[in-house]
Design a protein around this motif. Structure first.
Motif, short mmCIF file in Angstrom:
data_model
loop_
_atom_site.label_atom_id
_atom_site.label_comp_id
_atom_site.label_asym_id
_atom_site.label_seq_id
_atom_site.Cartn_x
_atom_site.Cartn_y
_atom_site.Cartn_z
N LEU A 148 4.59 -1.76 0.70
CA LEU A 148 3.20 -1.71 1.10
C LEU A 148 2.40 -2.81 0.41
O LEU A 148 2.63 -3.13 -0.76
CB LEU A 148 2.60 -0.34 0.74
CG LEU A 148 3.15 0.86 1.50
CD1 LEU A 148 2.44 2.13 1.05
CD2 LEU A 148 3.01 0.68 3.00
N ASP A 149 1.46 -3.36 1.14
CA ASP A 149 0.52 -4.34 0.58
C ASP A 149 -0.51 -3.58 -0.24
O ASP A 149 -1.29 -2.79 0.29
CB ASP A 149 -0.15 -5.11 1.70
CG ASP A 149 -1.15 -6.15 1.19
OD1 ASP A 149 -1.27 -6.30 -0.06
OD2 ASP A 149 -1.81 -6.80 2.01
N LYS A 150 -0.51 -3.80 -1.56
CA LYS A 150 -1.41 -3.06 -2.45
C LYS A 150 -2.62 -3.88 -2.85
O LYS A 150 -3.36 -3.50 -3.76
CB LYS A 150 -0.64 -2.61 -3.69
CG LYS A 150 0.58 -1.74 -3.35
CD LYS A 150 1.41 -1.42 -4.57
CE LYS A 150 0.71 -0.46 -5.50
NZ LYS A 150 1.59 -0.02 -6.62
N THR A 153 -6.00 -2.02 -2.94
CA THR A 153 -6.04 -0.74 -3.65
C THR A 153 -7.40 -0.49 -4.29
O THR A 153 -7.95 0.60 -4.21
CB THR A 153 -4.94 -0.69 -4.72
OG1 THR A 153 -3.67 -0.86 -4.09
CG2 THR A 153 -4.96 0.64 -5.45
N GLN A 166 -8.10 -4.38 4.42
CA GLN A 166 -8.48 -3.04 3.99
C GLN A 166 -8.14 -2.00 5.06
O GLN A 166 -7.63 -0.92 4.75
CB GLN A 166 -9.98 -2.99 3.70
CG GLN A 166 -10.41 -3.65 2.40
CD GLN A 166 -11.92 -3.58 2.24
OE1 GLN A 166 -12.67 -4.17 3.01
NE2 GLN A 166 -12.36 -2.85 1.23
N TYR A 169 -4.40 -1.46 5.22
CA TYR A 169 -4.02 -0.68 4.03
C TYR A 169 -4.34 0.80 4.25
O TYR A 169 -3.52 1.68 3.96
CB TYR A 169 -4.77 -1.22 2.81
CG TYR A 169 -4.66 -0.38 1.56
CD1 TYR A 169 -3.68 -0.64 0.61
CD2 TYR A 169 -5.55 0.67 1.32
CE1 TYR A 169 -3.58 0.12 -0.54
CE2 TYR A 169 -5.46 1.44 0.17
CZ TYR A 169 -4.48 1.17 -0.75
OH TYR A 169 -4.38 1.93 -1.89
N ASP A 172 -1.96 2.43 6.70
CA ASP A 172 -0.64 2.65 6.11
C ASP A 172 -0.60 3.93 5.29
O ASP A 172 0.47 4.53 5.12
CB ASP A 172 -0.25 1.46 5.22
CG ASP A 172 0.31 0.29 6.02
OD1 ASP A 172 0.67 0.50 7.19
OD2 ASP A 172 0.38 -0.82 5.47
N ASP A 173 -1.76 4.35 4.77
CA ASP A 173 -1.79 5.58 3.97
C ASP A 173 -1.51 6.82 4.79
O ASP A 173 -1.19 7.87 4.22
CB ASP A 173 -3.15 5.71 3.27
CG ASP A 173 -3.22 4.89 1.99
OD1 ASP A 173 -2.18 4.39 1.55
OD2 ASP A 173 -4.33 4.77 1.42
#
Length: 387
Positions: A148-150, A153, A166, A169, A172-173
């Motif tokens: 995963l691209d963090k 975060t 964003q 991301y 993906d959660d």
């Protein structure tokens, strides 16, 4: 047991990333999305929020998934959607989350409801033998082979517009939650622990909701165990006052009075604002503004002359430590035999309480799925508790 990945995990096919990012811009669109699949379809759920200088988390974004359809929702839209509230509150409609404690806290304070029918997949990974408190990124890497691209975060989730990074991301959660759930159901069914996932998720959610009670927050200040009963009553009153004042002002607890200062106040039981102001951690401004209220609560506890209904559990005395080690060993063996982290099976605080009571009887925590796993070792446990 640490969080080392269990060997021989068969790879799981990763759900494809959505080709486009779709927002639900109105309560009606959100209601239509929720109605687009049968009511018993698990709803993948996550939130983003900010909480740096407030008591309450501030909602920044809601992410939803039904099957392979994923959506982003503005908090104002989710808040205005009665169908969303009903979905959260319905225990018959499963909600899939990962490490759900902060999400549930957000819903309790933001929407004023405690979600029902929640399934914490982080608990599921522990029951499935993947280790205790596995992070979401590591789970995705372990099961799906994706990194995963963090980079987003620590984003500002209140700012608008959100960047594409964003938004990706955030999606993906929720993208991996439903296939993780399907994998867990198969694995836990084979281990006889599928009911345990539901039981444990529900128990954990209920415990989290109970922590909102200001009159019980003092129990978290474990350093107050050495206070005499009247001191613990004062600590309970002082801590409840701080909870309500921080809620009223929407500010972090430690910005008002840190835990250590509350314990010091309860230990010294000052009778005046002047005496209060001499305690470390109590600033002159706090003493001037709140001194009378604090002293009033101390005097009420002193006048009552007794401790709270539930006192803070003390650490085990030295003479019990050898038997406590034996008890831990029994539980660790059971955990290893069932490939479940002992931290989930028998947290230290729970084991200490068992040792202090001298019995497992009457402890609901060790009933249900835990009770079934412990059944073959009950006689050995009793031998340790009552030599």
């Amino acid at each position: 047991m640490d969080d080392t990945v269990h060997p021989l995990i068969e790879p799981v096919t990763a759900p494809p990333a959505p080709s486009e990012i779709v927002w639900l811009d109105t309560p009606e669109a959100l209601a239509d999305f929720l109605a687009s699949a049968p009511g018993d379809t698990p709803l993948a759920l996550d939130t983003e929020f900010e909480r740096t200088s407030t008591f309450y988390p501030i909602p920044g974004l809601v992410q939803l998934g039904l099957g392979t359809e994923y959506r982003l929702v503005e908090p104002s839209v989710a808040e205005a959607c009665e169908a969303f509230r009903q979905r959260l509150a319905n225990p018959a409609q499963p909600k899939l989350l990962y490490a759900m404690s902060e999400d549930l806290e957000l819903f309790r304070h933001w929407l004023g409801l405690a979600p029902q029918g929640v399934v914490d997949l982080q608990i599921g990974t522990a029951l499935a033998g993947l280790g205790f408190s596995m992070g979401y990124a590591r789970l995705v890497d372990t099961l799906f082979g994706e990194t995963l691209d963090k980079s987003a975060t620590r984003s500002d989730w209140l700012a608008r517009p959100l960047s594409e990074a964003q938004q990706r991301y955030a999606l993906d959660d929720v993208r991996f939650l439903e296939p993780t759930y399907r994998w867990l159901r198969d694995r836990l069914a084979g281990r006889g622990l599928l009911v345990a996932l539901v039981e444990e998720s529900g128990r954990f959610a209920d415990e989290l909701a109970a922590q909102d009670d200001p009159d019980r927050h003092y129990l978290k200040l474990r350093g107050g165990w050495a206070l005499p009963p009247v001191g613990q009553a004062a600590l309970q009153a002082l801590t409840a006052w701080r909870e309500r004042e921080c809620q009223r002002r929407d500010m972090p607890r430690n910005r008002l009075l840190p835990d250590a200062a509350l314990i010091q106040i309860a230990e010294r039981m000052p009778r005046s604002v002047k005496a209060l102001s001499g305690i470390e951690g109590v600033s002159p401004g706090i003493a001037r503004r709140y001194g009378d209220a604090l002293v009033e609560r101390i005097e009420a506890a002193r006048a009552a002359g007794h401790g709270p209904e539930e006192t803070i559990a003390p650490p085990l005395p030295r003479e019990q430590q050898p038997r406590f080690k034996q008890l831990k060993r029994v539980f660790r063996n059971i955990s290893e035999d069932n490939d479940i982290p002992v931290e989930l099976m028998a947290p230290r605080k729970r084991l200490e309480a068992v040792m202090q009571r001298g019995t497992l009887a009457g402890d609901d925590f060790f009933s249900g799925w835990r009770g079934e796993l412990l059944a073959p070792a009950v006689d050995r446990i009793n031998e340790v508790l009552q030599p």
